[in-house]
Write a protein that holds these residues in place. Structure first.
Motif, mmCIF file in Angstrom:
data_model
loop_
_atom_site.group_PDB
_atom_site.id
_atom_site.type_symbol
_atom_site.label_atom_id
_atom_site.label_comp_id
_atom_site.label_asym_id
_atom_site.label_seq_id
_atom_site.Cartn_x
_atom_site.Cartn_y
_atom_site.Cartn_z
ATOM 1 N N PHE A 184 0.832 -1.199 0.000
ATOM 2 C CA PHE A 184 0.000 0.000 0.000
ATOM 3 C C PHE A 184 0.866 1.249 0.000
ATOM 4 O O PHE A 184 1.913 1.292 0.646
ATOM 5 N N SER A 185 0.415 2.240 -0.751
ATOM 6 C CA SER A 185 1.155 3.491 -0.831
ATOM 7 C C SER A 185 0.212 4.619 -1.225
ATOM 8 O O SER A 185 -0.779 4.400 -1.919
ATOM 9 N N ASN A 186 0.551 5.822 -0.780
ATOM 10 C CA ASN A 186 -0.178 7.031 -1.157
ATOM 11 C C ASN A 186 0.618 7.846 -2.175
ATOM 12 O O ASN A 186 0.218 8.933 -2.563
ATOM 13 N N GLU A 187 1.776 7.323 -2.583
ATOM 14 C CA GLU A 187 2.677 8.058 -3.474
ATOM 15 C C GLU A 187 2.164 8.070 -4.908
ATOM 16 O O GLU A 187 1.700 7.052 -5.434
ATOM 17 N N CYS A 223 0.229 1.407 -6.404
ATOM 18 C CA CYS A 223 -0.209 0.592 -5.263
ATOM 19 C C CYS A 223 -1.602 1.029 -4.809
ATOM 20 O O CYS A 223 -1.980 2.190 -4.957
ATOM 21 N N SER A 224 -2.331 0.105 -4.232
ATOM 22 C CA SER A 224 -3.602 0.439 -3.597
ATOM 23 C C SER A 224 -3.340 1.289 -2.364
ATOM 24 O O SER A 224 -2.240 1.271 -1.812
ATOM 25 N N SER A 225 -4.357 2.036 -1.940
ATOM 26 C CA SER A 225 -4.261 2.859 -0.728
ATOM 27 C C SER A 225 -5.395 2.494 0.223
ATOM 28 O O SER A 225 -6.517 2.258 -0.209
ATOM 29 N N THR A 252 -3.499 8.203 4.561
ATOM 30 C CA THR A 252 -2.997 7.101 3.728
ATOM 31 C C THR A 252 -3.543 7.115 2.297
ATOM 32 O O THR A 252 -3.116 6.312 1.472
ATOM 33 N N ASN A 253 -4.520 8.001 2.002
ATOM 34 C CA ASN A 253 -5.072 8.035 0.640
ATOM 35 C C ASN A 253 -5.377 9.461 0.156
ATOM 36 O O ASN A 253 -6.172 9.671 -0.750
ATOM 37 N N ALA A 280 -5.514 10.498 -3.597
ATOM 38 C CA ALA A 280 -6.365 9.678 -4.486
ATOM 39 C C ALA A 280 -6.773 10.422 -5.754
ATOM 40 O O ALA A 280 -6.721 9.859 -6.860
ATOM 41 N N ARG A 318 -3.765 10.951 -8.027
ATOM 42 C CA ARG A 318 -3.320 9.663 -8.581
ATOM 43 C C ARG A 318 -4.325 9.080 -9.568
ATOM 44 O O ARG A 318 -4.024 8.116 -10.272
ATOM 45 N N SER A 351 -3.656 0.775 -9.079
ATOM 46 C CA SER A 351 -4.042 1.449 -7.829
ATOM 47 C C SER A 351 -5.549 1.601 -7.682
ATOM 48 O O SER A 351 -6.050 1.883 -6.599
#
Length: 196
Positions: free
Chosen positions: A91-94, A99-101, A128-129, A132, A135, A165
């Protein structure tokens, strides 16, 4: 031989119909639901449990009255980025991570993605998101998620670009989410993604 083929066809179709009609395996969301969500009441909530195998129902739609009633469940793919594997998402917010968030989202309405496909736009409300929207994280239908006509316990979809994602779901699941989102028009429907 024809009789055997008919029996196999009936059993297969029955499995397909039951997998779409009977919600399976959702958490007791009325009990587990974080307290802060009650500040923003709405009729429907979507819960995604990424700790379950991806060939198993892990997207759950709840209707709130005095209790939380599980009304639908379906499969959802996780992002293919980072060190994600078919059995364990990273998981990632980048931006650009694919990746999923995790966290709380609201469904912001129907949009067209760059490829022209219809999708539901998401806004992230958690640390963490929070990226969104930047992205381009959506709920969208995927042929990959649609190919599986019934649940396969303990099995995972292979990682592909079906989700970079986004919450990639079957066409049937997408239509159900869209239907409940439009019914919940007085309040924005929430999606809560978590991993135990």
């Amino acid at each position: 031989m024809k009789k055997i083929r008919k029996i196999i066809a009936v059993v297969f179709l029955s499995g397909v119909i039951l997998s779409f009609c009977i919600p399976k395996g959702g958490p007791d969301w009325f009990r587990e639901r974080p307290k802060y969500l009650t500040e923003y009441p709405n009729t429907y909530e979507i819960v995604v449990d990424f700790s379950k195998p991806s060939c198993q129902d892990r997207l759950f739609i709840y209707k709130f009255n005095e209790e939380a009633d599980l009304i639908y469940s379906g499969v959802v793919l996780h992002g293919c980025g980072g060190k994600s594997t078919p059995s364990k998402p990273e998981f990632s917010n980048e931006i650009g991570s694919n990746c999923s968030s995790l966290g709380v989202y609201t469904l912001e309405g129907i949009v067209k993605m760059k490829n022209g496909m219809e999708a539901i736009k998401l806004k992230g409300w958690s640390d963490t998101n929070s990226n969104a929207e930047k992205r381009g994280i959506y709920i969208h239908p995927s042929i990959m998620a649609t190919l599986l006509p019934f649940n396969l316990p303990g099995v995972n979809f292979p990682l592909t670009k079906a989700s970079e994602s986004c919450f990639a779901v079957s066409y049937h699941t997408y239509e159900r989410i869209k239907y409940y989102m439009e019914k919940d028009s007085n309040h924005k429907t929430k999606l809560i993604a978590y991993y135990e």
